[in-house]
Write a protein that holds these residues in place. Sequence first.
Motif, mmCIF file in Angstrom:
data_model
loop_
_atom_site.group_PDB
_atom_site.id
_atom_site.type_symbol
_atom_site.label_atom_id
_atom_site.label_comp_id
_atom_site.label_asym_id
_atom_site.label_seq_id
_atom_site.Cartn_x
_atom_site.Cartn_y
_atom_site.Cartn_z
ATOM 1 N N THR A 75 -6.606 0.038 -11.801
ATOM 2 C CA THR A 75 -7.988 0.489 -12.007
ATOM 3 C C THR A 75 -8.909 -0.709 -12.239
ATOM 4 O OG1 THR A 75 -7.574 0.764 -14.369
ATOM 5 C CG2 THR A 75 -7.247 2.696 -12.963
ATOM 6 N N LEU A 76 -10.207 -0.436 -12.281
ATOM 7 C CA LEU A 76 -11.230 -1.445 -12.529
ATOM 8 C C LEU A 76 -12.111 -0.998 -13.688
ATOM 9 C CD1 LEU A 76 -12.379 -1.991 -8.828
ATOM 10 C CD2 LEU A 76 -11.066 -3.635 -10.183
ATOM 11 N N LEU A 77 -12.626 -1.963 -14.460
ATOM 12 C CA LEU A 77 -13.583 -1.630 -15.513
ATOM 13 C C LEU A 77 -14.903 -1.154 -14.920
ATOM 14 C CD1 LEU A 77 -13.306 -4.360 -18.293
ATOM 15 C CD2 LEU A 77 -13.064 -1.890 -18.584
ATOM 16 N N SER A 78 -15.311 -1.799 -13.838
ATOM 17 C CA SER A 78 -16.580 -1.463 -13.203
ATOM 18 C C SER A 78 -16.315 -1.070 -11.762
ATOM 19 C CB SER A 78 -17.531 -2.669 -13.250
ATOM 20 O OG SER A 78 -18.774 -2.356 -12.689
ATOM 21 N N GLU A 79 -16.819 0.072 -11.349
ATOM 22 C CA GLU A 79 -16.576 0.544 -9.998
ATOM 23 C C GLU A 79 -17.225 -0.393 -8.971
ATOM 24 O OE1 GLU A 79 -14.600 2.932 -9.005
ATOM 25 O OE2 GLU A 79 -14.052 3.294 -11.097
ATOM 26 N N SER A 80 -16.462 -0.715 -7.931
ATOM 27 C CA SER A 80 -16.975 -1.620 -6.909
ATOM 28 C C SER A 80 -17.555 -0.873 -5.716
ATOM 29 C CB SER A 80 -15.846 -2.534 -6.415
ATOM 30 O OG SER A 80 -14.915 -1.799 -5.638
ATOM 31 N N GLY A 81 -17.184 0.400 -5.549
ATOM 32 C CA GLY A 81 -17.605 1.126 -4.370
ATOM 33 C C GLY A 81 -16.760 0.815 -3.160
ATOM 34 N N ASP A 82 -15.745 -0.027 -3.336
ATOM 35 C CA ASP A 82 -14.860 -0.442 -2.251
ATOM 36 C C ASP A 82 -13.449 0.003 -2.610
ATOM 37 O OD1 ASP A 82 -13.310 -1.690 -0.357
ATOM 38 O OD2 ASP A 82 -14.003 -3.720 -0.794
ATOM 39 N N SER A 83 -12.939 1.008 -1.914
ATOM 40 C CA SER A 83 -11.621 1.551 -2.238
ATOM 41 C C SER A 83 -10.495 0.557 -1.985
ATOM 42 C CB SER A 83 -11.373 2.829 -1.426
ATOM 43 O OG SER A 83 -11.393 2.539 -0.033
ATOM 44 N N ALA A 84 -10.779 -0.486 -1.210
ATOM 45 C CA ALA A 84 -9.769 -1.504 -0.911
ATOM 46 C C ALA A 84 -9.881 -2.722 -1.823
ATOM 47 C CB ALA A 84 -9.882 -1.944 0.553
ATOM 48 N N PHE A 85 -10.757 -2.649 -2.841
ATOM 49 C CA PHE A 85 -10.982 -3.825 -3.687
ATOM 50 C C PHE A 85 -9.728 -4.199 -4.466
ATOM 51 C CE2 PHE A 85 -12.558 -6.289 -7.261
ATOM 52 C CZ PHE A 85 -13.533 -7.075 -6.671
ATOM 53 N N ARG A 86 -9.110 -3.208 -5.128
ATOM 54 C CA ARG A 86 -7.865 -3.440 -5.866
ATOM 55 C C ARG A 86 -6.893 -2.323 -5.513
ATOM 56 N NH1 ARG A 86 -6.616 -3.711 -12.453
ATOM 57 N NH2 ARG A 86 -4.763 -5.059 -12.245
#
Length: 233
Positions: A75-86
């Motif tokens: 997961t991420l603390l802040s949403e990136s809007g990119d499902s492929a980010f992590r």
Amino acid sequence: MTLFSKNPFLAKKPGGPSPVRKLAGETVSRRLDDNPAVTRAKIDAAQVYYHPDFLNPAQCTALIRAIDSDRRPSTLLSESGDSAFRTSESCDLDRWSPIVRPIDESIAALLGVDPAFGETLQGQRYAPGQQFRAHHDFFNEAQHYWPAMNATGGQRTWTAMVYLNHVEEGGATWFPQAGFRVAPKRGLLLAWNNMNPDGSPNPFTLHEGTPVVRGTKYIVTKWFRERSWLKQQ
């Protein structure tokens, strides 16, 4: 002896210089510089160190098994809007287990940091194609999550990461702005200061876990705060 000051004084402005974070950088880097088993990376943009064979094969195998038994989508603390980010999988390892505790405390001892300043050791697994795109480990103090992070130990200062296995192809840790790349190697510990010498966040610590091409990559990551994290949990 532990080295992070317990003085609650923080930066006077978001993301600005901080005596507490400055001291954390100075004391840990001095300790690592004095350790003959540790080498400082030949880059000027950030303080980055590595320690080969920090963990032995049996320790690495035990941690891999623990990760596989409890992994979940990262997961991420802040949403990136990119499902492929992590796209990796992660797990929070049991801090007090007989397998994890000696390793957890040995990482803190290497850096000379009170173990209470360290977050829970996180295990991460990257299958082929999985990655963690370029990001910073320090907290963005302008983001919505900062008040909660500040209340639970404050800013992240140092990061320590240990590779648990060799990877057939891909999966390097890349610092694109600092011009530094590390290939996974079993037992290798990589540590870096997320702050500048004045205690402000260092943007050159931007790093990414590049996609695994062949094989599976396992690592554990330990983040240290400027104040005690454990007593706030």
